[in-house]
Write a protein that holds these residues in place. Structure first.
Motif, short mmCIF file in Angstrom:
data_model
loop_
_atom_site.label_atom_id
_atom_site.label_comp_id
_atom_site.label_asym_id
_atom_site.label_seq_id
_atom_site.Cartn_x
_atom_site.Cartn_y
_atom_site.Cartn_z
N ASP A 175 95.29 -13.43 13.66
CA ASP A 175 94.19 -14.21 14.23
C ASP A 175 93.13 -14.48 13.16
O ASP A 175 92.30 -13.62 12.88
CB ASP A 175 93.57 -13.50 15.43
CG ASP A 175 92.59 -14.41 16.18
OD1 ASP A 175 92.50 -15.61 15.82
OD2 ASP A 175 91.93 -13.93 17.11
N GLU A 176 93.20 -15.63 12.56
CA GLU A 176 92.27 -16.04 11.49
C GLU A 176 92.08 -14.95 10.44
O GLU A 176 90.97 -14.49 10.18
CB GLU A 176 90.92 -16.45 12.09
CG GLU A 176 91.06 -17.61 13.07
CD GLU A 176 89.78 -18.41 13.23
OE1 GLU A 176 89.00 -18.49 12.26
OE2 GLU A 176 89.57 -18.97 14.31
N PRO A 177 93.18 -14.54 9.79
CA PRO A 177 93.14 -13.40 8.88
C PRO A 177 92.28 -13.63 7.64
O PRO A 177 91.94 -12.66 6.97
CB PRO A 177 94.61 -13.21 8.49
CG PRO A 177 95.24 -14.54 8.70
CD PRO A 177 94.53 -15.12 9.90
N THR A 178 91.94 -14.88 7.34
CA THR A 178 91.15 -15.12 6.13
C THR A 178 89.74 -15.61 6.42
O THR A 178 88.97 -15.88 5.49
CB THR A 178 91.85 -16.15 5.21
OG1 THR A 178 91.99 -17.39 5.91
CG2 THR A 178 93.22 -15.67 4.78
N SER A 179 89.37 -15.67 7.71
CA SER A 179 88.07 -16.27 8.05
C SER A 179 86.87 -15.42 7.64
O SER A 179 85.77 -15.94 7.47
CB SER A 179 87.99 -16.56 9.54
OG SER A 179 88.92 -17.55 9.87
N ALA A 180 87.08 -14.10 7.48
CA ALA A 180 85.95 -13.24 7.12
C ALA A 180 85.83 -13.04 5.61
O ALA A 180 84.97 -12.30 5.15
CB ALA A 180 86.12 -11.88 7.81
N GLU A 184 86.94 -17.06 -2.61
CA GLU A 184 87.81 -16.77 -3.76
C GLU A 184 88.86 -15.70 -3.44
O GLU A 184 89.76 -15.46 -4.23
CB GLU A 184 86.98 -16.37 -5.00
CG GLU A 184 86.34 -15.01 -4.94
CD GLU A 184 84.95 -15.03 -4.29
OE1 GLU A 184 84.62 -15.99 -3.55
OE2 GLU A 184 84.20 -14.06 -4.50
N LEU A 185 88.75 -15.05 -2.25
CA LEU A 185 89.71 -14.01 -1.89
C LEU A 185 90.75 -14.49 -0.87
O LEU A 185 91.68 -13.77 -0.53
CB LEU A 185 88.96 -12.80 -1.31
CG LEU A 185 87.90 -12.18 -2.23
CD1 LEU A 185 87.20 -11.02 -1.54
CD2 LEU A 185 88.53 -11.73 -3.54
N VAL A 186 90.57 -15.72 -0.40
CA VAL A 186 91.47 -16.25 0.63
C VAL A 186 92.89 -16.40 0.10
O VAL A 186 93.87 -16.03 0.74
CB VAL A 186 90.93 -17.61 1.16
CG1 VAL A 186 91.97 -18.34 2.00
CG2 VAL A 186 89.65 -17.38 1.97
#
Ligand code: ADP
Ligand code: MG
Length: 254
Positions: A175-180, A184-186
């Motif tokens: 569930d939106e694993p990269t939204s937080a 540059e870390l996505v």
């Protein structure tokens, strides 16, 4: 084709008088990657939370490997399963959240071995060997003795992904694993997910990362206002959107 790993059939979910899921149906086959896109509030999280049995449903049915989730049939009636049996069903899936939810007082290695050993009853040495392999796969061999607070957000989320797959789930929900994450870390987290997909993992991924959806999804699902509005191969959805609503959404996200 074999039976789907996951079948979502005509699912309805209400919060009070608000309908969060309205007649949602979705099949996911073994090894398939389904990416769910859609505006905020369209029901994406509710869908994966219902599949993971974190929310009950108000209509329809969800099956994992042909087993009805959350309920048992008694004649023509459905009865909610006791929590212990729901927990057993939940253990056959994994979920990766926006907030990594690692155990702060445990090392990286321990975070990954804890569920296999304590919940799945696996041998500790065997779980440890496999965890080390998984941590190598997500590029964290040199961080196994660290604590979550000593890691960047991207590293923490890669630990969370290693932990999720360490239990050999039939399906992993993201569930939106990269939204937080800081921008540059996505990439490092999406890279790990791309590798898992290439290795044949069965995945449902809620994301706003359109390049990832285009590249990695076998099928893409566009939700709006609790309904699946369009679904198909990413080339079709992105290249030739049928509805004005998807066209407008894509225009905002490119
Ligand atoms: P998305 O993940 O696509 O942004 P959600 O599934 O979180 O959307 O939410 C869908 C709708 O359901 C929204 O209108 C949201 O406000 C509502 N909703 C979600 N969870 C709850 C809840 N626990 N209680 C009340 N309303 C909720
Ligand atoms: Mg959400």
């Amino acid at each position: 084709m074999s039976d789907p790993v996951l079948r979502v059939r005509n699912v309805r979910k209400n919060f009070g008088d608000h309908t969060a899921l309205d007649d949602v149906s979705l099949d996911v086959h073994e090894g398939e990657v389904v990416v769910v896109i859609g505006p905020s509030g369209s029901g994406k999280s509710t869908l994966v939370r219902c599949v993971h049995q974190l929310e009950s449903i108000d209509g329809g049915a969800i099956y994992l490997d042909d087993e009805l989730l959350g309920y048992e049939r008694r004649g023509s009636r459905l009865r909610p399963l006791p929590e212990r049996r729901v927990a057993a069903q939940r253990r056959r899936m994994s979920m990766v959240f926006q907030q990594f939810n690692l155990l702060p007082h445990m090392t990286v290695l321990r975070n990954v071995t804890e569920a296999p050993v304590r919940v799945h009853g696996r041998d500790r040495a065997e779980a440890r060997a496999e965890a080390l392999e998984l941590l190598a796969q997500v590029g964290l061999s040199d961080r196994t003795g660290h604590y979550p607070r000593q890691l960047s957000g991207g590293q923490q989320q890669r630990v969370a992904i290693a932990r999720a797959v360490a239990t050999h789930p039939r399906i992993t929900l993201f569930d939106e694993p990269t939204s937080a994450l800081d921008p540059e870390l996505v990439g490092e987290v999406l890279g790990v997910m791309r590798d898992l997909a290439a290795n044949g993992m069965t995945m449902v991924v809620v994301t706003h990362e359109m390049a990832f959806a285009r590249e990695v999804a076998d099928r893409c699902v566009f939700m709006e206002a609790g309904r699946i509005v369009e679904s198909g191969p990413p080339a079709e959805l992105f290249g030739d959107p049928k509805t004005p609503r998807l066209r407008a959404f894509l225009a905002r996200h490119n």
